[in-house]
Design a protein around this motif. Structure first.
Motif, PDB file in Angstrom:
ATOM      1  N   VAL A  71      -4.715 110.583 113.233  1.00  0.00           N
ATOM      2  CA  VAL A  71      -6.027 110.488 112.596  1.00  0.00           C
ATOM      3  C   VAL A  71      -6.521 111.894 112.291  1.00  0.00           C
ATOM      4  N   ASP A  72      -6.993 112.095 111.070  1.00  0.00           N
ATOM      5  CA  ASP A  72      -7.419 113.426 110.644  1.00  0.00           C
ATOM      6  C   ASP A  72      -8.762 113.330 109.933  1.00  0.00           C
ATOM      7  N   TRP A  73      -9.606 114.331 110.145  1.00  0.00           N
ATOM      8  CA  TRP A  73     -10.905 114.375 109.482  1.00  0.00           C
ATOM      9  C   TRP A  73     -11.379 115.820 109.435  1.00  0.00           C
ATOM     10  N   ASN A  74     -12.456 116.067 108.694  1.00  0.00           N
ATOM     11  CA  ASN A  74     -13.033 117.403 108.602  1.00  0.00           C
ATOM     12  C   ASN A  74     -13.850 117.673 109.861  1.00  0.00           C
ATOM     13  N   ALA A  75     -13.247 118.386 110.793  1.00  0.00           N
ATOM     14  CA  ALA A  75     -13.867 118.594 112.100  1.00  0.00           C
ATOM     15  C   ALA A  75     -14.322 120.034 112.281  1.00  0.00           C
ATOM     16  N   ASP A  76     -15.409 120.187 113.014  1.00  0.00           N
ATOM     17  CA  ASP A  76     -15.862 121.498 113.477  1.00  0.00           C
ATOM     18  C   ASP A  76     -15.132 121.777 114.782  1.00  0.00           C
ATOM     19  N   LYS A  77     -14.353 122.844 114.825  1.00  0.00           N
ATOM     20  CA  LYS A  77     -13.520 123.112 116.002  1.00  0.00           C
ATOM     21  C   LYS A  77     -14.338 123.358 117.268  1.00  0.00           C
ATOM     22  N   ASP A  78     -15.628 123.670 117.109  1.00  0.00           N
ATOM     23  CA  ASP A  78     -16.483 123.941 118.267  1.00  0.00           C
ATOM     24  C   ASP A  78     -17.318 122.729 118.683  1.00  0.00           C
ATOM     25  N   ILE A 109     -13.447 114.566 122.082  1.00  0.00           N
ATOM     26  CA  ILE A 109     -12.327 115.137 121.346  1.00  0.00           C
ATOM     27  C   ILE A 109     -12.743 116.524 120.850  1.00  0.00           C
ATOM     28  N   PRO A 110     -12.085 117.579 121.313  1.00  0.00           N
ATOM     29  CA  PRO A 110     -12.446 118.918 120.833  1.00  0.00           C
ATOM     30  C   PRO A 110     -11.889 119.145 119.429  1.00  0.00           C
ATOM     31  N   TYR A 139     -11.930 102.115 111.774  1.00  0.00           N
ATOM     32  CA  TYR A 139     -11.823 103.385 112.493  1.00  0.00           C
ATOM     33  C   TYR A 139     -13.098 104.182 112.214  1.00  0.00           C
ATOM     34  N   PHE A 140     -13.784 104.619 113.274  1.00  0.00           N
ATOM     35  CA  PHE A 140     -14.999 105.410 113.127  1.00  0.00           C
ATOM     36  C   PHE A 140     -14.885 106.708 113.910  1.00  0.00           C
ATOM     37  N   ILE A 141     -15.357 107.788 113.307  1.00  0.00           N
ATOM     38  CA  ILE A 141     -15.473 109.075 113.982  1.00  0.00           C
ATOM     39  C   ILE A 141     -16.956 109.415 114.114  1.00  0.00           C
ATOM     40  N   PHE A 142     -17.378 109.702 115.342  1.00  0.00           N
ATOM     41  CA  PHE A 142     -18.754 110.108 115.612  1.00  0.00           C
ATOM     42  C   PHE A 142     -18.768 111.548 116.116  1.00  0.00           C
ATOM     43  N   LYS A 143     -19.684 112.337 115.625  1.00  0.00           N
ATOM     44  CA  LYS A 143     -19.853 113.715 116.110  1.00  0.00           C
ATOM     45  C   LYS A 143     -20.857 113.709 117.256  1.00  0.00           C
ATOM     46  N   VAL A 181     -19.544 110.013 111.179  1.00  0.00           N
ATOM     47  CA  VAL A 181     -19.331 111.026 110.146  1.00  0.00           C
ATOM     48  C   VAL A 181     -18.079 110.709 109.336  1.00  0.00           C
ATOM     49  N   GLY A 182     -17.277 109.759 109.822  1.00  0.00           N
ATOM     50  CA  GLY A 182     -16.072 109.381 109.108  1.00  0.00           C
ATOM     51  C   GLY A 182     -15.677 107.948 109.402  1.00  0.00           C
ATOM     52  N   PHE A 183     -14.973 107.322 108.457  1.00  0.00           N
ATOM     53  CA  PHE A 183     -14.544 105.936 108.647  1.00  0.00           C
ATOM     54  C   PHE A 183     -13.342 105.635 107.764  1.00  0.00           C
TER      55      PHE A 183
END
Length: 208
Positions: A71-78, A109-110, A139-143, A181-183
């Motif tokens: 799974v890949d998304w535009n993530a802030d590494k911090d 998830i860092p 599939y959902f990504i939450f920040k 932030v992603g799905f």
């Protein structure tokens, strides 16, 4: 000159079609989870180890989802993220008394390093029941606002406990996750992998 004009028109058509697919996919996600999704989350990339990609409602067989995908998304590494995979249609869209069925849950998830996250529920494949039509897997990504302490029991891939009637809405409220932030999502129908998973989880004989 005409060649470049044609290329430009083709690019515009493809862009318009992609926007249409996104809007249709987002509308379906909001229909399934109106109390969770706000705004316009990005489309995340979900790739299974057989080279099959999830694509906003594309049909994928349970067998193709047998193994945990990338799974890949535009993530802030911090920043920290939570990945949730749920089926709102269990056992069927007409009678979804088992919703939500939780198939994967990883918190803290860092960046986008899922392997370094806190696995609350290990991954299991899609497993729609036989003769009950199509199920969807979202599939959902939450920040996260910060690193969290999750009090849920950790559940392995051989255990059904806590997977049936999981509430995505309540989980997001509990941990103040806000809107994803992603799905992405797929649609799927029964195949033998469904029965294999039921046996793995030692459950659901009536659905085979």
């Amino acid at each position: 000159m005409k060649f470049f004009v044609i290329l430009g028109l083709l690019a515009a058509v493809l862009s318009f079609a992609a926007a249409g697919d996104y809007n249709k996919g987002l509308e379906e996600a909001k229909e399934a989870y109106p109390d969770v999704i706000q705004g316009t989350p990005e489309v995340i990339t979900v790739e299974f180890d057989n080279g099959v990609f999830m694509d906003l409602g594309k049909n994928i067989t349970p067998t193709e989802t047998k193994n945990q995908p990338k799974v890949d998304w535009n993530a802030d590494k911090d920043s920290y993220y939570t990945l949730v995979v749920v089926d709102p249609d269990g056992p069927s869209r007409e009678d979804n008394y088992m919703r939500d069925i939780l198939t994967w849950l990883v918190g803290n998830i860092p960046g986008k390093d899922i392997a370094a996250g806190d696995v609350l529920y290990e991954y299991v494949s899609a497993a729609p029941p036989k003769d009950m039509g199509m199920n969807r897997y979202f599939y959902f990504i939450f920040k996260q606002l910060s690193k969290l302490v999750f009090d849920e029991k950790r559940v392995d891939r051989y255990t059904i406990d806590g997977r049936i009637n999981f509430s995505l809405k309540n989980f997001t409220i509990k941990y103040e996750l806000g809107s994803p932030v992603g799905f992405n999502f797929d649609t799927t129908y029964w195949d033998q992998q469904s029965n294999d998973l039921y046996k793995q989880l030692n459950c659901c004989e009536s659905l085979m």
